[in-house]
Structures are given as C-alpha cells and as structure tokens.
Scaffold this motif. Structure first.
Motif, PDB file in Angstrom:
ATOM      1  N   TRP A  93       0.810  -1.210   0.000  1.00 22.95           N
ATOM      2  CA  TRP A  93       0.000   0.000   0.000  1.00 22.95           C
ATOM      3  C   TRP A  93       0.847   1.264   0.000  1.00 22.95           C
ATOM      4  CZ3 TRP A  93      -4.068  -1.342  -2.069  1.00 22.95           C
ATOM      5  CH2 TRP A  93      -4.751  -2.500  -1.715  1.00 22.95           C
ATOM      6  N   TRP A  96      -6.483   4.762  -1.744  1.00 26.70           N
ATOM      7  CA  TRP A  96      -7.920   4.490  -1.692  1.00 26.70           C
ATOM      8  C   TRP A  96      -8.740   5.767  -1.606  1.00 26.70           C
ATOM      9  CZ3 TRP A  96      -9.859   0.346  -3.533  1.00 26.70           C
ATOM     10  CH2 TRP A  96      -9.120  -0.831  -3.517  1.00 26.70           C
ATOM     11  N   GLY A 114      -1.844   3.120   2.375  1.00 30.73           N
ATOM     12  CA  GLY A 114      -3.013   2.852   1.549  1.00 30.73           C
ATOM     13  C   GLY A 114      -4.029   3.976   1.567  1.00 30.73           C
ATOM     14  N   LEU A 122      -7.890  -0.583   6.454  1.00 32.94           N
ATOM     15  CA  LEU A 122      -6.478  -0.245   6.601  1.00 32.94           C
ATOM     16  C   LEU A 122      -6.234   0.689   7.778  1.00 32.94           C
ATOM     17  CD1 LEU A 122      -5.540   0.186   2.829  1.00 32.94           C
ATOM     18  CD2 LEU A 122      -4.899  -1.693   4.342  1.00 32.94           C
ATOM     19  N   GLU A 145       0.315  -2.004   7.621  1.00 36.77           N
ATOM     20  CA  GLU A 145       0.997  -2.699   6.541  1.00 36.77           C
ATOM     21  C   GLU A 145       2.179  -3.471   7.097  1.00 36.77           C
ATOM     22  OE1 GLU A 145       3.105  -0.355   3.550  1.00 36.77           O
ATOM     23  OE2 GLU A 145       2.010  -1.499   2.053  1.00 36.77           O
ATOM     24  N   CYS A 157       1.472   1.813  -3.606  1.00 41.42           N
ATOM     25  CA  CYS A 157       0.263   2.329  -4.247  1.00 41.42           C
ATOM     26  C   CYS A 157       0.065   3.808  -3.918  1.00 41.42           C
ATOM     27  CB  CYS A 157      -0.961   1.526  -3.797  1.00 41.42           C
ATOM     28  SG  CYS A 157      -1.020  -0.167  -4.448  1.00 41.42           S
TER      29      CYS A 157
END
Length: 268
Positions: free
Chosen positions: A112, A203, A199, A251, A256, A115
């Motif tokens: 994440w 998101w 994350g 999350l 993580e 990302c």
C-alpha cells in the motif's frame, strides 16, 4: 480544437497522442520523486511504472472494445481505430491496478505504500490526458445552453470519433481535468495530516475519482455502453466507491507489514 498537431508529408502527429505520452511521463516522474523520498528501490519502481503504462494502455483499449463491441462486430475494420484510440480510462485503471498488485507482491515492495506513491501521479497524468481528449474532440458532452459550452468545428474529429459539430456541448473533458486537479491537490495537501496509514492516499484517490466520474458521466454525450440505468463507467464507480470506503476503514484499523528484507536492502 486541434486533433492533428502537425503533418509532415505522410506522417501525422496527433495532439492526443502527444499529450497522452506526456501524461504517462509526468505521472511516472511524480511517482519516482515520491518513491525516492520514501526510500523505495528506484529501479523496481521504474519497472513497475513501465508495467503500469503498458497495462493501462491495453486495459483502456480492451474496455473500449467491450463498450463498443456491437460497432466493432458490425464493422470489423473499426478495430483498426483501437490503435490510435486512448480507450476507456477505467479499463486502464483496473488492469493497471491488477498488474501492479501482482508485480508489487512478486518483487517484495510494501504494497500500500507503493500504491500511495503512484496515486497522485495517476491524477496528474489524467489531468493532462483529458486535455488530449479536448483537442481530439472525444469524450464530449451533451448539448448545452450554458455560456461555457464548447463548440467543435473540425470535420476530422466528427469523422474520427463522432464529435457533434457546430453545437455547444458541455466541456466534460475540462470538467474531468478540473476534478482530477482538485483531487491531486487534496491528496497532496492532506497526506501528512490526520490519521496516517499505508493505503490511505491510494484508496482516497479511488473514492474521490469514483464520485467525480459518476457525476461527470451525467453530462457526457458520447456512446459509452450501459449496464441497466448506468453507463459502464457509472456502474464501475458505484462498485468502486463502497470498496474504497471499506478499504480505508480496514487499513485504518490495521497496518501494513514491514518491508521484506530483500526490498529493504535494495532501498538502502
């Protein structure tokens, strides 16, 4: 409106193609800068960026093929237009995310966090890419009487993507570019504030884009395929927004996993 940037004898340079290339390069550059500040392996992040670009191009064209399947089926020669078409953004996003998740897990980067590194770059690239749509005349809006309506006049655009000519249309390309620019600013401005977790940026981008795309689709006038009462992009947005909310909650409650040793050594 300049769908053709310049013509050099038999060679035509399309404005959309130039801006699309610029969009990918700018998005990748921003991701590389963000990856460096987080100590991620530059070589692997660059490789991931290349995978993202290729899968985004393929996915966008595949979803365009799905949404316009009847037209392509009735006239197979139209398949050749896929080579010069940008396709459907959601198709590129979905395939790029899928490929990215596979590659990130394979090489051992923190999922994440990686990302999060790329999310603002996606938004930046989309801003530039939508101006390519504006110059090409694609992704056009419905007729409007609003003073900011935009009128296309180039016959090439009408022949190439069916753009209505000499009719004021909602500038949906600008709507989406503006929405993406706002999302980009919001992501960067809030990233270091509040409850921080891996994350969140990614998101949050997904959630904000799903909402903005759903609304902008109401003003689109081009044929995009439907699922019930929704356009295909609206349908994907309806699925994506709740997923993004659920992932943000999930999350925020967890965390993580640490960076695997092999990735940590590369990042040092």
């Amino acid at each position: 409106m300049y769908p053709r940037l310049l013509e050099l004898g038999p060679i035509t340079v399309y404005t959309y193609g130039v801006l699309l290339a610029a969009a990918y390069l700018l998005g990748l550059k921003l991701a590389m800068v963000r990856a460096r500040s987080r100590g991620l392996d530059q070589t692997r992040v660059l490789d991931l960026g290349i995978y993202i670009i290729i899968s985004a191009l393929v996915g966008a064209k595949l979803l365009l093929l799905v949404t316009d399947f009847r037209a392509f089926f009735n006239n197979p020669r139209e398949l050749l237009t896929l080579a010069r078409s940008g396709g459907v953004f959601y198709g590129g996003l979905i395939l790029a995310v899928g490929v990215s998740l596979w590659y990130i897990r394979r090489i051992g980067l923190p999922l994440w966090t990686t990302c999060d590194v790329f999310a603002p770059g996606i938004a930046l690239g989309h801003v530039v890419g939508r101006f390519g749509c504006l110059f090409a005349g694609c992704c056009y809006g419905k007729p409007t009487g609003m003073p900011w309506g935009i009128t296309f006049t180039d016959p090439f655009a009408a022949a190439n993507v069916g753009t209505p000519l000499n009719v004021p249309l909602h500038p949906t390309q600008i709507y989406e570019a503006g929405a993406e620019l706002l999302i980009l600013g919001l992501l960067l401005a809030t990233e270091s504030r509040g409850r921080r977790f891996a994350g969140r940026t990614f998101w949050l981008y997904m959630l904000l884009y799903a909402i903005s795309r759903y609304v902008i689709e109401m003003f689109r006038g081009d044929e995009r395929g439907t699922v019930g009462i929704f356009s295909i992009s609206q349908f994907i947005s309806v699925m994506l927004a709740p997923l993004a909310i659920a992932m943000l909650i999930y999350l925020a409650r967890g965390g993580e996993a640490p960076i695997p040793k092999r990735a940590r050594r590369k990042a040092a």
